[in-house]
Design an enzyme around this catalytic site. Structure first.
Site, PDB file in Angstrom:
ATOM      1  N   CYS A 125       0.799  -1.230   0.000  1.00 60.40           N
ATOM      2  CA  CYS A 125       0.000   0.000   0.000  1.00 60.40           C
ATOM      3  C   CYS A 125       0.833   1.283   0.000  1.00 60.40           C
ATOM      4  O   CYS A 125       0.345   2.339  -0.396  1.00 60.40           O
ATOM      5  CB  CYS A 125      -0.945   0.004   1.192  1.00 60.40           C
ATOM      6  SG  CYS A 125      -1.982  -1.461   1.298  1.00 60.40           S
TER       7      CYS A 125
ATOM      8  N   HIS B 264      -2.910   7.053   1.879  1.00 60.26           N
ATOM      9  CA  HIS B 264      -3.345   5.800   1.263  1.00 60.26           C
ATOM     10  C   HIS B 264      -4.831   5.616   1.537  1.00 60.26           C
ATOM     11  O   HIS B 264      -5.300   5.753   2.672  1.00 60.26           O
ATOM     12  CB  HIS B 264      -2.558   4.622   1.824  1.00 60.26           C
ATOM     13  CG  HIS B 264      -3.174   3.301   1.530  1.00 60.26           C
ATOM     14  ND1 HIS B 264      -3.540   2.925   0.254  1.00 60.26           N
ATOM     15  CD2 HIS B 264      -3.539   2.267   2.347  1.00 60.26           C
ATOM     16  CE1 HIS B 264      -4.085   1.722   0.290  1.00 60.26           C
ATOM     17  NE2 HIS B 264      -4.095   1.311   1.551  1.00 60.26           N
TER      18      HIS B 264
ATOM     19  N   ASN C 242     -10.127   0.353  -1.755  1.00 58.47           N
ATOM     20  CA  ASN C 242      -8.693   0.284  -1.479  1.00 58.47           C
ATOM     21  C   ASN C 242      -8.003  -0.323  -2.695  1.00 58.47           C
ATOM     22  O   ASN C 242      -8.141  -1.512  -2.969  1.00 58.47           O
ATOM     23  CB  ASN C 242      -8.465  -0.579  -0.227  1.00 58.47           C
ATOM     24  CG  ASN C 242      -6.996  -0.697   0.153  1.00 58.47           C
ATOM     25  OD1 ASN C 242      -6.104  -0.463  -0.651  1.00 58.47           O
ATOM     26  ND2 ASN C 242      -6.745  -1.094   1.389  1.00 58.47           N
TER      27      ASN C 242
END
Length: 318
Positions: A113, A244, A274
């Site tokens: 990530c 993020h 995500n």
């Protein structure tokens, strides 16, 4: 010393949209359950004909066109991804081939990530060292390929996409006081690395959600403030904060604790889910495309997640 700066961004998402109601027909969940816990409404999901390198190439082509550069002008390609199913050719080599580049250096970076902010720092370092002059930095992930579609705690989070940035040498260096890409602050918590995992055959995504939430909301805000300090920018002077895009319940408290009271806070997770390494460049590209951040304005980019790693820097928006 020659510095570097981001001169253009681009993003790409597959056409297929998966809503919370669609997921409710697949697994025991509901729109209310998903929205209240993670803040996500929709996510884009790529088909079998949309591999990671194709999404990456679409985002890169858009960024190059915006920068007014040809693929052959690029001498370094970095792709941040954790969903490359093949080891070789790498995603970066495949992107270079798809775009008809000359002979750039090509490298994939897998920090999950926080991959994009690691890759952006790597490009900045390469340019400062004289090893590159124009770099293409891409975050691209196809999380649908590694999702466990029977696990309602994780499958509701994930989406697919790509974001790209063109980074060029800035002969002004740091002399004008407006550093194009500020110093990176990066690190990890190795003993907690298994809190986010992509393991097995076939590989599947899993995480210890509460552990990640506690770590992100308590440990990351002071690190993010130190990123600003290294760049010489006060949190209240930030024009944008692009974290993020993990979960709205993480993004909002972390942004608040940073103290960026005048900044636009990227909330692309609501529409995109995500997307791992793609989330930061994709969210920033959209903010700039919509005119929500002015050219030259300072933006904090801060990635975190897999390996319980983190990396952040303040950049001046193109």
């Amino acid at each position: 010393m020659t510095g570097s700066r981001v001169v253009a961004l681009g993003h790409y998402q597959p056409a297929k949209v998966l809503t919370n109601d669609d997921l409710a027909a697949m697994v025991d969940t509901s729109d209310e359950w998903i929205t209240s816990r993670v803040g996500i409404k929709t996510r884009h999901v790529g088909g079998p004909d949309e591999p990671v390198d194709e999404m990456a190439a679409h985002a890169a082509a858009k960024a190059l066109a915006t920068a007014g550069l040809l693929p052959t002008d690029i001498d370094l390609v970095l792709v941040a991804t954790s969903t490359a199913m093949d080891r070789s050719p790498s995603m970066s080599a495949r992107v270079a081939s798809r775009l008809g580049m000359g002979s750039p250096a090509v490298m994939d970076i897998n920090v999950v990530c926080s991959g994009f902010t690691h890759a952006l720092a790597t490009a900045d370092h390469a340019i400062r060292a004289g090893a590159a002059t124009r770099a293409l930095v891409i975050g691209a992930d196809k999380m649908a390929d590694i999702a466990d579609w029977t696990d309602r705690s994780t499958c509701v989070l994930l989406g697919d996409g790509a974001g790209a940035a063109v980074v060029v040498a800035d002969p002004r260096g740091d002399a004008d006081g407006a550093v194009g890409i500020g110093p990176v602050l990066w690190g990890s918590v190795p003993e907690m690395g298994r809190a986010v995992r992509i393991e097995g055959t076939p590989p599947r995504f899993a995480q210890e959600g509460q552990s990640v939430y506690r770590w992100a909301t308590t440990q990351l805000p002071p690190i993010a403030r130190k990123v600003c300090e290294r760049a010489g920018v006060a949190p209240e002077d930030l024009a944008a904060v692009v974290l993020h895009q993990a979960n709205l319940r993480i993004i909002e408290p972390v942004a608040r604790k940073i103290g960026a009271v005048n900044a636009v806070i990227a909330r692309d997770v609501v529409d995109s889910g995500n997307t791992s390494a793609a989330s930061i460049p994709m969210a920033l590209s959209k903010l700039i495309e919509r005119g929500e951040v002015e050219s030259g304005a300072p933006a904090l980019l801060f990635g975190f997640g897999g390996n319980l790693s983190y990396a952040g820097q303040v950049i001046r928006c193109p």
